[in-house]
Design a protein around this motif. Structure first.
Motif, PDB file in Angstrom:
ATOM      1  N   GLU A  44      -5.917  -3.371   3.871  1.00 36.91           N
ATOM      2  CA  GLU A  44      -5.963  -2.848   5.233  1.00 36.91           C
ATOM      3  C   GLU A  44      -5.099  -1.606   5.397  1.00 36.91           C
ATOM      4  O   GLU A  44      -5.393  -0.742   6.209  1.00 36.91           O
ATOM      5  N   SER A  45      -3.997  -1.536   4.620  1.00 39.08           N
ATOM      6  CA  SER A  45      -3.057  -0.423   4.726  1.00 39.08           C
ATOM      7  C   SER A  45      -2.318  -0.276   3.392  1.00 39.08           C
ATOM      8  O   SER A  45      -2.450  -1.118   2.501  1.00 39.08           O
ATOM      9  N   GLY A  46      -1.532   0.772   3.291  1.00 36.86           N
ATOM     10  CA  GLY A  46      -0.710   0.954   2.106  1.00 36.86           C
ATOM     11  C   GLY A  46       0.354  -0.124   1.974  1.00 36.86           C
ATOM     12  O   GLY A  46       0.694  -0.545   0.871  1.00 36.86           O
ATOM     13  N   VAL A  47       0.870  -0.582   3.088  1.00 37.80           N
ATOM     14  CA  VAL A  47       1.878  -1.647   3.063  1.00 37.80           C
ATOM     15  C   VAL A  47       1.290  -2.921   2.457  1.00 37.80           C
ATOM     16  O   VAL A  47       1.952  -3.624   1.687  1.00 37.80           O
ATOM     17  N   HIS A  48       0.028  -3.225   2.774  1.00 34.99           N
ATOM     18  CA  HIS A  48      -0.613  -4.411   2.201  1.00 34.99           C
ATOM     19  C   HIS A  48      -0.722  -4.292   0.678  1.00 34.99           C
ATOM     20  O   HIS A  48      -0.554  -5.278  -0.040  1.00 34.99           O
ATOM     21  N   ALA A  49      -0.983  -3.095   0.178  1.00 31.69           N
ATOM     22  CA  ALA A  49      -1.025  -2.887  -1.273  1.00 31.69           C
ATOM     23  C   ALA A  49       0.354  -3.108  -1.890  1.00 31.69           C
ATOM     24  O   ALA A  49       0.475  -3.726  -2.954  1.00 31.69           O
ATOM     25  N   LEU A  50       1.402  -2.633  -1.231  1.00 34.22           N
ATOM     26  CA  LEU A  50       2.768  -2.860  -1.727  1.00 34.22           C
ATOM     27  C   LEU A  50       3.078  -4.350  -1.795  1.00 34.22           C
ATOM     28  O   LEU A  50       3.669  -4.826  -2.770  1.00 34.22           O
ATOM     29  N   ARG A  51       2.694  -5.076  -0.771  1.00 38.40           N
ATOM     30  CA  ARG A  51       2.951  -6.524  -0.736  1.00 38.40           C
ATOM     31  C   ARG A  51       2.220  -7.269  -1.843  1.00 38.40           C
ATOM     32  O   ARG A  51       2.651  -8.336  -2.258  1.00 38.40           O
ATOM     33  N   ASP A  52       1.117  -6.681  -2.332  1.00 40.80           N
ATOM     34  CA  ASP A  52       0.338  -7.302  -3.401  1.00 40.80           C
ATOM     35  C   ASP A  52       0.815  -6.867  -4.793  1.00 40.80           C
ATOM     36  O   ASP A  52       0.180  -7.186  -5.783  1.00 40.80           O
ATOM     37  N   GLY A  53       1.904  -6.120  -4.850  1.00 37.87           N
ATOM     38  CA  GLY A  53       2.478  -5.765  -6.148  1.00 37.87           C
ATOM     39  C   GLY A  53       2.182  -4.367  -6.646  1.00 37.87           C
ATOM     40  O   GLY A  53       2.631  -3.986  -7.723  1.00 37.87           O
ATOM     41  N   TRP A  54       1.431  -3.559  -5.881  1.00 38.61           N
ATOM     42  CA  TRP A  54       1.185  -2.178  -6.278  1.00 38.61           C
ATOM     43  C   TRP A  54       2.432  -1.359  -6.023  1.00 38.61           C
ATOM     44  O   TRP A  54       3.132  -1.551  -5.029  1.00 38.61           O
ATOM     45  N   ARG A  55       2.732  -0.436  -6.930  1.00 36.43           N
ATOM     46  CA  ARG A  55       3.897   0.426  -6.794  1.00 36.43           C
ATOM     47  C   ARG A  55       3.441   1.814  -6.354  1.00 36.43           C
ATOM     48  O   ARG A  55       2.572   2.409  -6.975  1.00 36.43           O
ATOM     49  N   LEU A  56       4.037   2.316  -5.281  1.00 34.42           N
ATOM     50  CA  LEU A  56       3.713   3.645  -4.786  1.00 34.42           C
ATOM     51  C   LEU A  56       4.400   4.678  -5.658  1.00 34.42           C
ATOM     52  O   LEU A  56       5.603   4.592  -5.897  1.00 34.42           O
ATOM     53  N   PHE A  57       3.634   5.634  -6.195  1.00 34.60           N
ATOM     54  CA  PHE A  57       4.287   6.659  -7.009  1.00 34.60           C
ATOM     55  C   PHE A  57       3.987   8.076  -6.559  1.00 34.60           C
ATOM     56  O   PHE A  57       4.591   9.015  -7.066  1.00 34.60           O
ATOM     57  N   GLN A  58       3.134   8.277  -5.603  1.00 36.45           N
ATOM     58  CA  GLN A  58       2.918   9.622  -5.084  1.00 36.45           C
ATOM     59  C   GLN A  58       2.284   9.564  -3.712  1.00 36.45           C
ATOM     60  O   GLN A  58       1.399   8.753  -3.465  1.00 36.45           O
ATOM     61  N   ALA A  59       2.746  10.426  -2.827  1.00 41.74           N
ATOM     62  CA  ALA A  59       2.147  10.595  -1.507  1.00 41.74           C
ATOM     63  C   ALA A  59       1.887  12.081  -1.310  1.00 41.74           C
ATOM     64  O   ALA A  59       2.648  12.916  -1.787  1.00 41.74           O
ATOM     65  N   SER A  60       0.810  12.408  -0.624  1.00 40.35           N
ATOM     66  CA  SER A  60       0.471  13.812  -0.435  1.00 40.35           C
ATOM     67  C   SER A  60       1.484  14.507   0.461  1.00 40.35           C
ATOM     68  O   SER A  60       2.097  13.900   1.338  1.00 40.35           O
ATOM     69  N   GLN A  61       1.639  15.785   0.225  1.00 41.72           N
ATOM     70  CA  GLN A  61       2.521  16.610   1.032  1.00 41.72           C
ATOM     71  C   GLN A  61       1.912  16.804   2.410  1.00 41.72           C
ATOM     72  O   GLN A  61       0.702  17.016   2.535  1.00 41.72           O
ATOM     73  N   LEU A  62       2.737  16.710   3.439  1.00 45.87           N
ATOM     74  CA  LEU A  62       2.248  16.919   4.798  1.00 45.87           C
ATOM     75  C   LEU A  62       2.228  18.414   5.092  1.00 45.87           C
ATOM     76  O   LEU A  62       3.250  19.077   5.069  1.00 45.87           O
ATOM     77  N   ILE A  63       1.030  18.930   5.322  1.00 44.09           N
ATOM     78  CA  ILE A  63       0.865  20.347   5.612  1.00 44.09           C
ATOM     79  C   ILE A  63       0.221  20.474   6.979  1.00 44.09           C
ATOM     80  O   ILE A  63      -0.896  19.980   7.193  1.00 44.09           O
ATOM     81  N   PRO A  64       0.877  21.148   7.928  1.00 38.94           N
ATOM     82  CA  PRO A  64       0.265  21.290   9.251  1.00 38.94           C
ATOM     83  C   PRO A  64      -0.930  22.235   9.186  1.00 38.94           C
ATOM     84  O   PRO A  64      -0.965  23.140   8.351  1.00 38.94           O
ATOM     85  N   SER A  74     -11.931  19.344   6.054  1.00 41.48           N
ATOM     86  CA  SER A  74     -11.284  19.708   4.790  1.00 41.48           C
ATOM     87  C   SER A  74     -11.054  18.442   3.984  1.00 41.48           C
ATOM     88  O   SER A  74     -11.665  17.412   4.241  1.00 41.48           O
ATOM     89  N   PHE A  75     -10.135  18.502   3.024  1.00 41.51           N
ATOM     90  CA  PHE A  75      -9.800  17.345   2.207  1.00 41.51           C
ATOM     91  C   PHE A  75      -9.113  16.271   3.046  1.00 41.51           C
ATOM     92  O   PHE A  75      -8.633  16.556   4.140  1.00 41.51           O
ATOM     93  N   MET A  76      -9.072  15.052   2.518  1.00 38.38           N
ATOM     94  CA  MET A  76      -8.374  13.968   3.209  1.00 38.38           C
ATOM     95  C   MET A  76      -6.893  14.078   2.849  1.00 38.38           C
ATOM     96  O   MET A  76      -6.506  13.908   1.702  1.00 38.38           O
ATOM     97  N   LYS A  77      -6.081  14.393   3.824  1.00 35.90           N
ATOM     98  CA  LYS A  77      -4.707  14.763   3.535  1.00 35.90           C
ATOM     99  C   LYS A  77      -3.703  13.618   3.442  1.00 35.90           C
ATOM    100  O   LYS A  77      -2.610  13.824   2.975  1.00 35.90           O
ATOM    101  N   HIS A  78      -4.044  12.433   3.865  1.00 28.78           N
ATOM    102  CA  HIS A  78      -3.075  11.331   3.826  1.00 28.78           C
ATOM    103  C   HIS A  78      -3.398  10.441   2.625  1.00 28.78           C
ATOM    104  O   HIS A  78      -3.856   9.315   2.752  1.00 28.78           O
ATOM    105  N   GLU A  79      -3.126  10.975   1.433  1.00 31.47           N
ATOM    106  CA  GLU A  79      -3.491  10.344   0.160  1.00 31.47           C
ATOM    107  C   GLU A  79      -2.257   9.708  -0.480  1.00 31.47           C
ATOM    108  O   GLU A  79      -1.217  10.348  -0.579  1.00 31.47           O
ATOM    109  N   PHE A  80      -2.399   8.466  -0.918  1.00 34.81           N
ATOM    110  CA  PHE A  80      -1.301   7.744  -1.557  1.00 34.81           C
ATOM    111  C   PHE A  80      -1.788   7.173  -2.887  1.00 34.81           C
ATOM    112  O   PHE A  80      -2.857   6.577  -2.954  1.00 34.81           O
TER     113      PHE A  80
END
Length: 87
Positions: A44-64, A74-80
């Motif tokens: 459902e969310s990135g937090v749910h993936a963390l709770r299931d044991g996935w390790r976050l290793f990169q998040a996209s840069q926030l560009i206004p 354009s591209f999907m900017k909220h990529e994890f």
């Protein structure tokens, strides 16, 4: 060790926001093809993936957006990127 990679595109930059797109790559060889597809996101969310044991290793840069381009497509900017290591 073999790596599994999960890419989640979220509705906002917040890790607890809703998943709107995803890709899954399985380097363990247990699934064929190595990418997943379907109509239902794996989490459902990135937090749910963390709770299931996935390790976050990169998040996209926030560009206004540039002035005047707030509604351009354009591209999907909220990529994890997440990973799991399997024996």
């Amino acid at each position: 060790m073999k790596q599994q990679v999960l890419v989640l595109y979220l509705a906002t930059s917040a890790l607890d926001s809703q998943v709107v797109g995803w890709a899954n790559y399985d380097g363990t060889g247990r699934t064929s093809p190595t990418t997943g597809d379907g109509d239902v996101p794996p989490y459902e969310s990135g937090v749910h993936a963390l709770r299931d044991g996935w390790r976050l290793f990169q998040a996209s840069q926030l560009i206004p957006p540039y002035p005047g381009q707030e509604y351009d497509t354009s591209f999907m900017k909220h990529e994890f990127f997440f990973e799991k290591l399997e024996s």
